[in-house]
Design a protein around this motif. Structure first.
Motif, mmCIF file in Angstrom:
data_model
loop_
_atom_site.group_PDB
_atom_site.id
_atom_site.type_symbol
_atom_site.label_atom_id
_atom_site.label_comp_id
_atom_site.label_asym_id
_atom_site.label_seq_id
_atom_site.Cartn_x
_atom_site.Cartn_y
_atom_site.Cartn_z
ATOM 1 N N TRP A 243 0.839 -1.207 0.000
ATOM 2 C CA TRP A 243 0.000 0.000 0.000
ATOM 3 C C TRP A 243 0.868 1.249 0.000
ATOM 4 N N LEU A 247 1.165 4.090 -2.930
ATOM 5 C CA LEU A 247 0.951 5.525 -2.655
ATOM 6 C C LEU A 247 2.141 6.349 -3.157
ATOM 7 N N GLU A 248 3.331 5.789 -2.971
ATOM 8 C CA GLU A 248 4.540 6.520 -3.360
ATOM 9 C C GLU A 248 4.729 6.611 -4.873
#
Ligand SMILES: C[S@@+](CC[C@H](N)C(=O)[O-])C[C@H]1O[C@@H](n2cnc3c(N)ncnc32)[C@H](O)[C@@H]1O
Length: 272
Positions: A243, A247-248
């Protein structure tokens, strides 16, 4: 980044040379320097066993910056070969490292792969001919270098004209350091360009200093990515690595212009 390798060993003596040789410097001598001792496999078995998120982030940056195919690639300071499977598109891959233990582990791991050659050697004096590689990769090594400019000159020497360097370094001017400094909880400034030695032979470097040294070595920066943006124990313990990495992903490139994270990747090219 703190890694479990505190002791150091002096490199074999070499005649004194300028700290940062420019492209016109014909001296092949390396400055005096020390090399950290990675004498055992804790770096693989302990450090990376707990860092799935950072491993994903490194791979994401490499996939974005490294040309996917080519003839010859060398990873300098490759350790035990953690990232070797990212170089599948290259006809010949050399993994070079100073550590006997890591070189032995890499030789064992890749003994059945004829594309991969493992060599023990020093980044300051690469045992390769001029212009012999399409790509050089160097990840999580610059923070151990007292004289990165001398090593960048070696990268430029072994790259062919137009060849590409993918380089990671530990970022001194990161958001955590800026906040701590602003709150008076840190006595050094993240904004000045000299390196910050946070442990013996562990240096965080300012992005402008790295860019200047690359330029001086004849390597032009083409792209920058901010990496490991969510490297916080609080997040790592609570949020699945996949996750955090997802997101990164979309943030690495746009935040390359401000580099708020602890790790920075650049792609630099030798003039063609
Ligand atoms: C933190 S580890 C990174 C290993 C690998 N690049 C990775 O990301 O998994 C640093 C590595 O750099 C190597 N190293 C440090 N200084 C070196 C030098 N002057 N020449 C060659 N290798 C060096 C160490 O032996 C060690 O394996």
């Amino acid at each position: 980044m703190t890694t479990p390798e505190p002791t150091t060993v002096p490199a074999p003596p070499t005649p004194a040379a300028p700290d940062v040789p420019g492209p016109s410097d014909t001296s092949s001598a390396a400055p005096d320097h020390e090399i950290p001792r990675y004498d055992d496999m804790r770096y693989r078995d302990v450090f990376w066993a707990a860092r799935d998120y950072e491993d994903r982030c490194d791979r994401m940056a490499i996939r974005a910056l490294l040309p996917p195919t080519g003839e010859r690639l060398v990873e300098v300071g490759a350790g035990y070969g953690r990232l070797a499977d990212e170089y599948r598109g290259y006809r010949e891959v050399v993994l070079l490292d100073a550590s006997e233990a890591h070189v032995a582990a890499a030789r064992e791991q890749f003994r059945d792969d004829p594309r991969i050659r493992v060599e023990q050697g020093d980044a300051y004096a690469l045992p390769f001919e001029d212009g012999s590689f399409d790509a050089v990769v160097c990840v999580r090594v610059v923070h151990h270098l007292e004289h990165p400019g001398a090593v960048f000159a070696e990268f430029a020497r072994v790259l062919r004209p137009g060849g590409v360097l993918v380089l990671e370094f530990a970022n001194k001017r990161n958001l955590k350091a800026i906040l701590k400094h602003a709150l008076g909880r840190q006595d050094w400034s993240p904004f000045t360009t000299e390196p910050h030695e946070y442990l013996p032979l562990h240096f965080d470097r300012h992005p402008l200093e790295v860019r200047r040294l690359l330029h001086r070595a004849g390597l032009r920066v083409e792209a920058v990515r901010a990496v490991s943006l969510f490297r916080l124990p609080m997040l790592r313990d609570r949020v699945p690595a996949g996750w955090l990495a997802a997101l990164e992903g979309p943030l690495q490139a746009p935040l390359g212009s401000v580099t708020p994270g602890p790790s920075v990747y650049v792609r630099a090219r030798k003039a063609g």
